[in-house]
Design a protein around this motif. Structure first.
Motif, PDB file in Angstrom:
ATOM      1  N   LYS A  67       5.249   8.558  29.673  1.00  0.00           N
ATOM      2  CA  LYS A  67       4.394   8.499  28.806  1.00  0.00           C
ATOM      3  C   LYS A  67       3.141   8.046  30.066  1.00  0.00           C
ATOM      4  CE  LYS A  67       0.915   5.168  25.699  1.00  0.00           C
ATOM      5  NZ  LYS A  67       0.369   4.861  26.610  1.00  0.00           N
ATOM      6  N   ASP A  68       3.662   7.306  30.404  1.00  0.00           N
ATOM      7  CA  ASP A  68       2.271   7.125  31.986  1.00  0.00           C
ATOM      8  C   ASP A  68       1.960   8.706  32.882  1.00  0.00           C
ATOM      9  OD1 ASP A  68       1.325   4.931  33.591  1.00  0.00           O
ATOM     10  OD2 ASP A  68       1.962   6.815  35.488  1.00  0.00           O
ATOM     11  N   LEU A  69       3.077   9.621  33.094  1.00  0.00           N
ATOM     12  CA  LEU A  69       3.184  10.718  33.588  1.00  0.00           C
ATOM     13  C   LEU A  69       2.689  11.613  32.979  1.00  0.00           C
ATOM     14  CD1 LEU A  69       6.765  10.847  35.632  1.00  0.00           C
ATOM     15  CD2 LEU A  69       4.240  10.636  36.336  1.00  0.00           C
ATOM     16  N   GLN A  70       2.981  11.596  31.514  1.00  0.00           N
ATOM     17  CA  GLN A  70       2.206  12.167  30.947  1.00  0.00           C
ATOM     18  C   GLN A  70       0.520  12.383  30.645  1.00  0.00           C
ATOM     19  OE1 GLN A  70       3.616  12.058  26.972  1.00  0.00           O
ATOM     20  NE2 GLN A  70       5.593  13.132  27.306  1.00  0.00           N
ATOM     21  N   GLU A  71       0.403  11.105  30.989  1.00  0.00           N
ATOM     22  CA  GLU A  71      -1.060  10.962  31.040  1.00  0.00           C
ATOM     23  C   GLU A  71      -1.282  11.350  32.651  1.00  0.00           C
ATOM     24  OE1 GLU A  71      -1.399   6.694  29.902  1.00  0.00           O
ATOM     25  OE2 GLU A  71      -0.816   7.181  27.526  1.00  0.00           O
ATOM     26  N   ALA A  72      -1.036  10.545  33.140  1.00  0.00           N
ATOM     27  CA  ALA A  72      -1.827  10.781  35.018  1.00  0.00           C
ATOM     28  C   ALA A  72      -1.373  12.762  35.042  1.00  0.00           C
ATOM     29  CB  ALA A  72      -0.921  10.307  35.640  1.00  0.00           C
ATOM     30  N   SER A  73      -0.164  12.817  34.702  1.00  0.00           N
ATOM     31  CA  SER A  73      -0.957  14.427  35.254  1.00  0.00           C
ATOM     32  C   SER A  73      -2.153  15.327  34.046  1.00  0.00           C
ATOM     33  CB  SER A  73       0.694  14.795  34.543  1.00  0.00           C
ATOM     34  OG  SER A  73       0.817  15.342  33.865  1.00  0.00           O
ATOM     35  N   SER A  74      -2.166  15.003  32.790  1.00  0.00           N
ATOM     36  CA  SER A  74      -3.195  15.272  31.926  1.00  0.00           C
ATOM     37  C   SER A  74      -4.241  16.596  33.096  1.00  0.00           C
ATOM     38  CB  SER A  74      -3.958  14.606  30.970  1.00  0.00           C
ATOM     39  OG  SER A  74      -4.544  13.322  31.941  1.00  0.00           O
ATOM     40  N   TRP A  75      -5.047  16.916  32.563  1.00  0.00           N
ATOM     41  CA  TRP A  75      -6.297  17.764  33.266  1.00  0.00           C
ATOM     42  C   TRP A  75      -7.022  16.858  33.561  1.00  0.00           C
ATOM     43  CZ3 TRP A  75     -11.009  18.473  32.660  1.00  0.00           C
ATOM     44  CH2 TRP A  75     -12.207  19.264  33.879  1.00  0.00           C
ATOM     45  N   THR A  76      -7.430  16.225  32.134  1.00  0.00           N
ATOM     46  CA  THR A  76      -9.009  14.629  32.539  1.00  0.00           C
ATOM     47  C   THR A  76      -8.687  14.669  33.916  1.00  0.00           C
ATOM     48  OG1 THR A  76      -8.947  15.041  30.381  1.00  0.00           O
ATOM     49  CG2 THR A  76     -10.224  13.835  31.273  1.00  0.00           C
ATOM     50  N   HIS A  77      -7.534  13.475  34.034  1.00  0.00           N
ATOM     51  CA  HIS A  77      -6.679  12.891  34.545  1.00  0.00           C
ATOM     52  C   HIS A  77      -6.788  13.115  35.985  1.00  0.00           C
ATOM     53  CE1 HIS A  77      -4.928   9.253  36.659  1.00  0.00           C
ATOM     54  NE2 HIS A  77      -5.540   7.758  35.201  1.00  0.00           N
ATOM     55  N   ARG A  78      -6.551  14.284  36.244  1.00  0.00           N
ATOM     56  CA  ARG A  78      -6.119  14.736  37.660  1.00  0.00           C
ATOM     57  C   ARG A  78      -6.461  15.526  38.277  1.00  0.00           C
ATOM     58  NH1 ARG A  78       0.353  15.962  39.095  1.00  0.00           N
ATOM     59  NH2 ARG A  78      -0.090  15.584  40.996  1.00  0.00           N
ATOM     60  N   SER A  79      -7.163  16.146  37.307  1.00  0.00           N
ATOM     61  CA  SER A  79      -8.520  16.430  38.315  1.00  0.00           C
ATOM     62  C   SER A  79     -10.083  15.100  39.024  1.00  0.00           C
ATOM     63  CB  SER A  79      -9.747  17.362  36.412  1.00  0.00           C
ATOM     64  OG  SER A  79     -10.899  16.198  36.164  1.00  0.00           O
ATOM     65  N   GLU A  80      -9.312  13.829  38.720  1.00  0.00           N
ATOM     66  CA  GLU A  80     -10.250  12.563  38.508  1.00  0.00           C
ATOM     67  C   GLU A  80     -10.047  12.385  40.054  1.00  0.00           C
ATOM     68  OE1 GLU A  80     -12.799   9.779  38.033  1.00  0.00           O
ATOM     69  OE2 GLU A  80     -13.056  10.906  37.094  1.00  0.00           O
ATOM     70  N   ARG A  81      -8.026  12.578  39.824  1.00  0.00           N
ATOM     71  CA  ARG A  81      -6.862  11.474  40.669  1.00  0.00           C
ATOM     72  C   ARG A  81      -5.835  12.584  40.214  1.00  0.00           C
ATOM     73  NH1 ARG A  81      -9.370   7.633  37.423  1.00  0.00           N
ATOM     74  NH2 ARG A  81     -10.438   5.426  38.702  1.00  0.00           N
ATOM     75  N   PRO A  82      -5.562  13.468  41.418  1.00  0.00           N
ATOM     76  CA  PRO A  82      -4.917  14.560  42.183  1.00  0.00           C
ATOM     77  C   PRO A  82      -3.463  14.526  42.172  1.00  0.00           C
ATOM     78  CG  PRO A  82      -6.729  15.258  43.735  1.00  0.00           C
ATOM     79  CD  PRO A  82      -6.894  14.128  42.661  1.00  0.00           C
ATOM     80  N   TRP A  83      -3.291  13.095  43.108  1.00  0.00           N
ATOM     81  CA  TRP A  83      -2.254  12.757  44.003  1.00  0.00           C
ATOM     82  C   TRP A  83      -2.223  11.490  42.760  1.00  0.00           C
ATOM     83  CZ3 TRP A  83      -1.340  15.236  47.953  1.00  0.00           C
ATOM     84  CH2 TRP A  83      -2.257  15.820  48.426  1.00  0.00           C
ATOM     85  N   ILE A  84      -0.085  11.806  42.644  1.00  0.00           N
ATOM     86  CA  ILE A  84       0.661  10.834  41.754  1.00  0.00           C
ATOM     87  C   ILE A  84       1.393  10.743  43.251  1.00  0.00           C
ATOM     88  CG2 ILE A  84       2.307  10.741  39.511  1.00  0.00           C
ATOM     89  CD1 ILE A  84       0.889  13.149  38.511  1.00  0.00           C
TER      90      ILE A  84
END
Length: 235
Positions: A67-84
């Motif tokens: 669940k956490d990775l799904q959210e972190a890798s979404s376009w909305t989140h990753r456009s602001e925080r690209p690094w995981i």
């Protein structure tokens, strides 16, 4: 920010659970937070090895990671925080001269419980994790970008520029009474740098495209003995 290791396992990690207060409601066994342009995930490799406390911990953590990775890798989140970035105790890969899990071809942390249940490497690869930080081995080892024991460099000239697989750093050489762990003499193709000095790692998340990683040797009076830039300017 902490994560549990094997020395914290007594009484179902009760000392760890009560000593540290981390985000979320899992007693700090797994959680995540945002730091500048990065989303950082701390999780427990130990739930895979202390099954006497219940296999449900493995399942709960895995479901949470999904669940956490799904959210972190979404376009909305990753456009602001690209690094995981992930951090945990026992590595998926290592070349140390011991019998730890990471020396095995199909390590438990990498391939999961028997039958491939709750395998982490496939999960992290699927959601585009960039950097995986480990400890446990009392040494420093930097891997080439690797997935399924296969090296995937960005290019021969710039292996850490836009690599299609995660970069693993094992940094466990800060020191303890067990002293340092020697390396196995045979080379493994996915191992880039091995350093058997006491020391520590500095990671500077410079911006949305650059991360600077340095290994500092205490045995050499603060000399920087490894220095790379991880660059992702194409996603």
């Amino acid at each position: 920010m902490t994560c549990p290791g094997n020395h914290e396992e007594a009484y179902n990690f009760s000392n760890y659970r009560n000593r540290f207060t981390m985000p979320g409601n899992t007693d700090g066994l797994w959680y995540s937070w945002d730091l500048g342009p990065a989303h950082i995930i701390s999780f427990s490799t130990e739930v895979y090895f202390y099954l006497k406390y219940g296999r449900e911990l493995v399942a709960q953590q895995y479901q949470w990671l999904q669940k956490d990775l799904q959210e972190a890798s979404s376009w909305t989140h990753r456009s602001e925080r690209p690094w995981i970035i992930t951090m945990a105790h026992r590595p998926m890969y290592c070349t140390n001269f011991d019998r730890d899990d990471c020396v095995k071809r199909d390590s438990t942390v990498r391939t999961g419980l028997p039958g491939g249940q709750y395998a982490l490497e496939d999960l992290f690869y699927k959601y585009g994790v960039d950097l995986e930080i480990w400890a446990h081995e009392h040494s420093y080892e930097r891997m080439w970008p690797v997935y399924n024991s296969t090296v995937y460099k960005g290019s021969p000239q710039a292996p850490y520029t836009n690599p299609p697989a995660p970069v693993h750093i094992t940094t466990g050489s800060a020191g303890c009474r067990e002293r340092l762990d020697p390396f196995f003499p045979l080379h493994r193709e996915w191992s880039a740098v091995r350093i058997e000095d006491y020391g520590y790692t500095r990671i500077h998340i410079a911006n949305k495209t650059h991360i600077h990683i340095q290994q500092v040797s205490d045995d050499r009076d603060g000399e920087i003995v490894d220095d790379i830039w991880l660059i992702k300017d194409k996603r």
